[in-house]
Scaffold this motif. Structure first.
Motif, short mmCIF file in Angstrom:
data_model
loop_
_atom_site.label_atom_id
_atom_site.label_comp_id
_atom_site.label_asym_id
_atom_site.label_seq_id
_atom_site.Cartn_x
_atom_site.Cartn_y
_atom_site.Cartn_z
N PRO A 89 -2.61 42.44 34.87
CA PRO A 89 -2.12 43.37 35.90
C PRO A 89 -1.93 44.79 35.35
N LEU A 90 -3.03 45.43 34.98
CA LEU A 90 -2.96 46.77 34.39
C LEU A 90 -2.42 47.80 35.37
N ALA A 91 -2.62 47.57 36.66
CA ALA A 91 -2.17 48.54 37.66
C ALA A 91 -0.66 48.73 37.60
N GLU A 92 0.08 47.68 37.19
CA GLU A 92 1.53 47.78 37.10
C GLU A 92 1.97 48.70 35.96
N LEU A 93 1.07 48.96 35.02
CA LEU A 93 1.39 49.83 33.89
C LEU A 93 0.84 51.24 34.09
N ASP A 94 0.23 51.48 35.24
CA ASP A 94 -0.42 52.77 35.45
C ASP A 94 -0.01 53.39 36.77
N THR A 95 1.26 53.25 37.13
CA THR A 95 1.77 53.86 38.35
C THR A 95 2.10 55.33 38.09
N PRO A 96 2.25 56.13 39.12
CA PRO A 96 2.62 57.54 38.91
C PRO A 96 3.93 57.68 38.14
N GLU A 97 4.90 56.79 38.42
CA GLU A 97 6.18 56.86 37.73
C GLU A 97 6.02 56.62 36.23
N VAL A 98 5.15 55.67 35.88
CA VAL A 98 4.91 55.37 34.47
C VAL A 98 4.19 56.53 33.80
N ARG A 99 3.19 57.07 34.47
CA ARG A 99 2.42 58.17 33.88
C ARG A 99 3.27 59.43 33.71
N ASP A 100 4.26 59.60 34.58
CA ASP A 100 5.10 60.79 34.50
C ASP A 100 6.04 60.79 33.30
N LEU A 101 6.30 59.61 32.74
CA LEU A 101 7.20 59.55 31.58
C LEU A 101 6.51 60.10 30.34
N LYS A 102 7.28 60.78 29.52
CA LYS A 102 6.76 61.33 28.28
C LYS A 102 6.39 60.22 27.30
N ASN A 103 7.19 59.18 27.25
CA ASN A 103 6.95 58.02 26.40
C ASN A 103 7.84 56.88 26.89
N GLY A 104 7.85 55.76 26.16
CA GLY A 104 8.60 54.61 26.61
C GLY A 104 9.89 54.35 25.83
N TYR A 105 10.40 55.36 25.14
CA TYR A 105 11.62 55.11 24.37
C TYR A 105 12.70 56.18 24.54
N GLN A 106 12.34 57.41 24.84
CA GLN A 106 13.36 58.44 25.06
C GLN A 106 13.93 58.30 26.46
N ASN A 107 15.26 58.34 26.57
CA ASN A 107 15.86 58.26 27.90
C ASN A 107 16.69 59.51 28.17
N ALA A 108 16.54 60.02 29.40
CA ALA A 108 17.19 61.28 29.77
C ALA A 108 18.71 61.16 29.76
N PHE A 109 19.23 59.97 30.06
CA PHE A 109 20.68 59.82 30.10
C PHE A 109 21.31 60.11 28.75
N ALA A 110 20.66 59.68 27.68
CA ALA A 110 21.21 59.91 26.33
C ALA A 110 21.41 61.39 26.08
N HIS A 111 20.43 62.20 26.45
CA HIS A 111 20.51 63.64 26.19
C HIS A 111 21.46 64.32 27.18
N PHE A 112 21.51 63.82 28.41
CA PHE A 112 22.47 64.39 29.36
C PHE A 112 23.90 64.10 28.91
N LEU A 113 24.13 62.88 28.43
CA LEU A 113 25.47 62.52 27.95
C LEU A 113 25.89 63.42 26.80
N ALA A 114 24.94 63.71 25.90
CA ALA A 114 25.25 64.61 24.79
C ALA A 114 25.60 66.00 25.31
N GLY A 115 24.82 66.50 26.28
CA GLY A 115 25.11 67.80 26.84
C GLY A 115 26.48 67.85 27.51
#
Length: 486
Positions: free
Chosen positions: A198-224
């Motif tokens: 099911p490659l289509a599940e790994l190639d959605t617009p939401e997935v493609r929009d992410l910079k990578n699969g390990y950095q999360n925005a909440f971590a950096h927002f919490l620091a800010g």
């Protein structure tokens, strides 16, 4: 491939064959279903007991692995035992630091995991998915804040950034190493060759929009947020900027960045951050597909296993929180389901290489065994089939989504109300001092609201200014209509 390497492969397969009957590979996803269901019903203490039971009986549970510390730390956090959660997660962090140290000093040890090549990725020591490594540091940061330890929170924030950079470096070098091995065997690692995957599940617009699969925005927002409310706006701005890069177009991040250092709670007001965690991270599954594998007589179609993802307990995110007569918009900053899919998308070429290399090595080992003895060849062949499973291990109690709401609110007990997907939920929280963090978890059947009661001195506060002492508080509430509680 040399006869020496083939003989080594055969030896390892036979050795593991002897232990397979007594030590079948652990079905971790199946094991954690009961724990997740207990959390969904509000029975978090029973869930903790279940995790303990799963890790104190059986041949594979004599030594606690990182998953035990992942899950137990999360459950203790839901049970509002933040000290216990912190201490448990620190043990998981020590395992990740061991992985980091090994990469810095001997990366070939991690790249050349012969057990993974020959048997299954499940035979590798599990060090956590990349997004789990970063999330652990993020949640430790939150625990330190909830326990009032600003210095440890700052250290953990710095470690989060360093961990992200190390993961990036590791993945680049790992792929190069696997590509080198794959080229020797003339292996095609294009994911498109997996026709029934099911490659289509790994190639959605939401997935493609992410910079990578390990950095999360909440971590950096919490620091800010933390640096801003403790009086260090110059350090807050980079956190908000990083969060905005990872999660663009979020109004709350944009507003926080625009107004950094300008938000000034009054003498009887608090800068309040609601951290709303929803659902559970996706489960990893094993799917078996027919793949051509190079053997001495040419390509032979072989059944091989690959990991896939399944979202089983999606989270409901309330659009607003109603607090003190105000409606606060809730924005999702991190979606771990999407992050996991991006991670799998990025790693799929390497996974294909490892899987096909493993199949080729098993084939050589089986040929060598058949030459030695038909019975031994049959045994090695059976072992190859039985152990052909993709790695399904993952941190199952992690939330699927992390969202936030923020406002300056008056001190005192304030009523909070929001939708849960199963009805309206109402509780009261204590708002006090310079800033307040209120952790909330929606599991699909139960709602957990944290209630720590600690204080951290801000960089600009003094002991003679009690109103500048931030507190992190919350209390458990009751459902207004149809939400189970804990």
């Amino acid at each position: 491939m040399s006869r020496v390497y083939a003989a080594a492969a055969l030896t390892l397969l036979v050795t593991l064959l002897a232990g397979c009957a007594a030590n079948p590979m652990r079905q971790y996803d199946t094991e954690l279903k009961e724990t997740v269901n207990l959390v969904k019903t509000g029975a978090v203490k029973q869930a903790i007991e279940q995790v303990e039971k799963n890790n104190t009986t059986g041949p594979l549970t004599q030594d606690k692995d990182i998953l035990y510390y992942f899950e137990k730390g999360e459950l203790l956090s839901l049970d509002k035992d933040y000290a216990g959660s912190r201490d448990t997660w620190l043990q998981a962090d020590a395992i990740i630091q061991q992985w980091e140290d090994e990469y810095r000093t001997n990366p070939q040890k991690l790249f050349g995991d012969i057990g993974s090549y020959l048997i299954s990725d499940k035979t590798r020591r599990y060090d956590g998915q990349d997004y789990e490594k970063v999330m652990l540091s993020t949640l430790l940061t939150l625990d330190h804040i909830l326990l009032g330890n600003a210095d440890l929170a700052r250290i953990e924030m710095k470690k989060t950034y360093e961990r992200e950079q190390l993961i990036k470096s590791f993945r680049e070098k790992e792929y190069d190493k696997l590509k080198e091995e794959g080229d020797k065997l003339k292996v095609d690692n294009d994911p498109k060759r997996l026709k029934d995957y099911p490659l289509a599940e790994l190639d959605t617009p939401e997935v493609r929009d992410l910079k990578n699969g390990y950095q999360n925005a909440f971590a950096h927002f919490l620091a800010g947020y933390f640096f801003e409310v403790t009086g260090e706006p110059s350090l807050a701005e980079p956190g908000y900027r990083n969060a905005l890069q990872l999660s663009p177009n979020k109004l709350l991040i944009q507003s926080s960045l625009k107004n950094v250092g300008k938000r000034k709670p009054g003498p009887r007001e608090s800068d309040v951050l609601f951290v709303v965690e929803s659902g559970f991270a996706p489960s990893w599954k094993s799917i078996t597909l027919p793949i051509p594998v190079p053997r001495k007589n040419g390509l032979v179609v072989t059944a091989l296993s690959f990991p896939t993802l399944k979202a089983e307990n999606r989270g409901f995110v309330p659009p607003v929180l109603t607090v003190a007569g105000r409606q606060l918009p809730v924005e999702t900053l991190s979606n771990l389901d999407t992050m996991a899919r991006r991670l799998l998308k990025d790693q799929m070429p390497a996974i294909i290489l490892r899987t096909i290399i493993r199949a080729a090595l098993k084939a050589v080992a089986e040929d060598q065994a058949n030459k030695a003895s038909p019975i031994l060849g049959l045994a090695v062949g059976v072992t190859s089939v039985v152990t052909e499973q993709a790695d399904d291990r993952s941190w199952r109690t992690l939330p699927e989504r992390i969202s936030v709401a923020r406002a300056i609110l008056p001190h005192g007990r304030q009523t909070v109300e929001f939708q849960t997907g199963a009805g309206a939920y109402r509780t009261e929280v204590n708002i006090g001092s310079r800033f307040t963090i209120v952790p909330i978890r929606l599991t699909g059947g139960a709602v957990y609201v944290g209630q720590p009661n600690v204080a951290i001195e801000s960089a600009q506060s003094t002991s003679s200014a009690p109103d500048a002492r931030p507190q992190v508080r919350g209390v458990r509430g009751k459902p207004a209509k149809a939400a189970a509680t804990q």
